[in-house]
Design an enzyme around this catalytic site. Structure first.
Site, PDB file in Angstrom:
ATOM      1  N   GLY A 237      -5.840  56.424 -25.190  1.00  0.00           N
ATOM      2  CA  GLY A 237      -5.113  57.610 -25.638  1.00  0.00           C
ATOM      3  C   GLY A 237      -5.803  58.491 -26.666  1.00  0.00           C
ATOM      4  O   GLY A 237      -5.133  59.086 -27.507  1.00  0.00           O
ATOM      5  N   THR A 238      -7.138  58.640 -26.564  1.00  0.00           N
ATOM      6  CA  THR A 238      -7.765  59.551 -27.535  1.00  0.00           C
ATOM      7  C   THR A 238      -7.456  61.022 -27.210  1.00  0.00           C
ATOM      8  O   THR A 238      -7.358  61.849 -28.122  1.00  0.00           O
ATOM      9  CB  THR A 238      -9.298  59.351 -27.635  1.00  0.00           C
ATOM     10  OG1 THR A 238      -9.907  59.696 -26.399  1.00  0.00           O
ATOM     11  CG2 THR A 238      -9.650  57.928 -28.009  1.00  0.00           C
ATOM     12  N   ASN A 239      -7.309  61.341 -25.943  1.00  0.00           N
ATOM     13  CA  ASN A 239      -6.904  62.722 -25.616  1.00  0.00           C
ATOM     14  C   ASN A 239      -5.469  62.973 -26.053  1.00  0.00           C
ATOM     15  O   ASN A 239      -5.145  64.060 -26.544  1.00  0.00           O
ATOM     16  CB  ASN A 239      -7.087  62.994 -24.126  1.00  0.00           C
ATOM     17  CG  ASN A 239      -8.528  63.327 -23.790  1.00  0.00           C
ATOM     18  OD1 ASN A 239      -9.021  64.407 -24.107  1.00  0.00           O
ATOM     19  ND2 ASN A 239      -9.221  62.368 -23.182  1.00  0.00           N
TER      20      ASN A 239
ATOM     21  N   HIS B 285     -10.577  65.656 -16.964  1.00  0.00           N
ATOM     22  CA  HIS B 285     -11.485  64.789 -16.198  1.00  0.00           C
ATOM     23  C   HIS B 285     -12.881  64.863 -16.820  1.00  0.00           C
ATOM     24  O   HIS B 285     -13.362  65.957 -17.139  1.00  0.00           O
ATOM     25  CB  HIS B 285     -11.527  65.241 -14.738  1.00  0.00           C
ATOM     26  CG  HIS B 285     -12.427  64.395 -13.899  1.00  0.00           C
ATOM     27  ND1 HIS B 285     -12.072  63.128 -13.472  1.00  0.00           N
ATOM     28  CD2 HIS B 285     -13.687  64.608 -13.446  1.00  0.00           C
ATOM     29  CE1 HIS B 285     -13.079  62.605 -12.784  1.00  0.00           C
ATOM     30  NE2 HIS B 285     -14.059  63.476 -12.761  1.00  0.00           N
TER      31      HIS B 285
HETATM   32  C1  GRF Z   1     -10.916  60.390 -20.485  1.00  0.00           C
HETATM   33  O1  GRF Z   1     -12.303  60.337 -20.324  1.00  0.00           O
HETATM   34  C2  GRF Z   1     -10.290  61.333 -19.502  1.00  0.00           C
HETATM   35  O2  GRF Z   1     -11.098  62.432 -19.212  1.00  0.00           O
HETATM   36  C3  GRF Z   1     -10.147  60.478 -18.273  1.00  0.00           C
HETATM   37  O3  GRF Z   1      -9.766  59.221 -18.783  1.00  0.00           O
HETATM   38  C4  GRF Z   1     -10.253  59.070 -20.110  1.00  0.00           C
HETATM   39  C5  GRF Z   1      -9.081  58.778 -20.978  1.00  0.00           C
HETATM   40  O4  GRF Z   1      -9.452  58.527 -22.303  1.00  0.00           O
HETATM   41  N1  GRF Z   1      -9.208  61.044 -17.337  1.00  0.00           N
HETATM   42  P1  GRF Z   1      -8.356  58.473 -23.437  1.00  0.00           P
HETATM   43  O5  GRF Z   1      -7.319  57.455 -23.012  1.00  0.00           O
HETATM   44  O6  GRF Z   1      -7.769  59.841 -23.568  1.00  0.00           O
HETATM   45  O7  GRF Z   1      -9.089  58.049 -24.658  1.00  0.00           O
END
Ligand code: GRF
Length: 219
Positions: free
Chosen positions: A14-16, A111
Site C-alpha cells: 500500500g505505498t500508493n 501500473h
Molecule cells: C505498484 O508497483 C503498482 O504500480 C502495481 O502494484 C504495486 C503496488 O505497490 N500495480 P503498493 O502496494 O502501492 O506499494
C-alpha cells in the site's frame, strides 16, 4: 467544494495508497479516501489506512464462490461508501467486464511500466531483459483488458546499465506516488475528459508527461 470520494482497492503493502492518504491529509486536496478495501486480510496497506483514520474493509475473494459473487460484494461496498472514483493500488485480482462497465470512466489503475509496453507482472525485469532504455509508470482508466485503457499520465525514468529489477522498481515507485496523486487531483478538478480510447487533460500541456532524470545524469 465537496471532495471527490475515493475507494482504494489494495492487496499488499500500500505505498500508493499511502501517497493518496498523505495527499488527502492536506485540506486543499480535492479528494478524500472514503474507504480502503483489501481482498487480502493481511495486506500491509490496511494498517496504513487505519493509521490515517480511513475506513477499511476486507472483502476476501476466497470467501466467495466465484468472481461475479466477489464483485457483487465489492460493488455494494463501494456504492454504500458513496465512492465516486475507484483507485486500484496494487490490487491483484482481475476484474470482469461487468465490474469495469459499472465503473466506466470512474475507475483508474497505476501500473509500473510505460504502457502499452509490459502489461502484467514482473515489468521491471522484463524491461531490463528487453534492453529498453526507459521504464516508468502509467495511470490509466480501467478497461476490460488488463493494464490497458486510456492513459491519463505517465512518468519516465531511464534504465541504467547497472540497474537490477529492485533498483529500477524503487526509482519507478517514487514516480508512481507522484503521478497517482497528480492524476487523482486532475480528475477531482474535473479536468480529465474521456474521448474514445484517449483521455485528455484540460489546461495541461507538456506537464502531462514528464521526465525524471537519473540522479547522476547518466543515460
Ligand atoms: C505498484 O508497483 C503498482 O504500480 C502495481 O502494484 C504495486 C503496488 O505497490 N500495480 P503498493 O502496494 O502501492 O506499494
Amino acid at each position: 467544494m465537496a471532495k471527490l470520494k475515493l475507494g482504494v482497492l489494495i492487496s499488499g503493502r500500500g505505498t500508493n495508497l499511502q501517497a493518496l492518504l498523505d495527499a488527502a491529509a492536506n485540506p486543499s486536496f480535492p479528494a478524500e479516501v472514503a474507504i480502503v478495501i483489501s481482498n487480502r486480510p493481511g495486506a500491509g496497506g490496511l494498517e496504513r489506512a487505519r493509521e490515517a483514520g480511513a475506513p477499511t474493509l476486507v472483502v476476501d475473494h476466497k470467501g466467495f464462490p466465484d468472481r461475479p459473487a466477489f464483485e457483487t460484494e465489492l460493488n455494494a461496498v463501494l456504492t454504500d461508501a458513496g465512492v465516486e472514483l475507484v483507485c486500484l493500488a496494487g490490487f491483484m485480482r482481475l476484474l470482469t467486464p461487468t465490474f469495469v462497465n459499472r465503473w466506466a470512466g470512474k475507475a483508474i489503475n497505476i501500473h509500473p511500466s510505460l504502457l502499452p509496453a509490459f502489461p502484467g507482472l514482473d515489468t521491471h525485469q522484463r524491461a531490463i531483459d528487453a534492453g529498453a532504455r526507459f521504464a516508468g509508470a502509467t495511470v490509466h482508466f480501467l478497461s476490460a483488458e488488463m493494464d490497458a485503457g486510456p492513459v491519463i499520465l505517465q512518468a519516465a525514468t531511464p534504465i541504467l546499465a547497472d540497474d537490477d529489477a529492485d533498483a529500477l522498481a524503487a526509482r519507478v515507485l517514487e514516480a508512481e506516488h507522484e503521478i497517482y496523486v497528480r492524476a487523482v487531483r486532475w480528475i477531482a478538478e474535473g479536468r480529465v475528459r474521456l474521448d474514445g480510447a484517449r483521455a485528455h487533460v484540460d489546461g495541461v500541456g507538456a506537464e502531462t508527461s514528464y521526465w525524471l532524470p537519473a540522479e547522476n545524469g547518466r543515460v
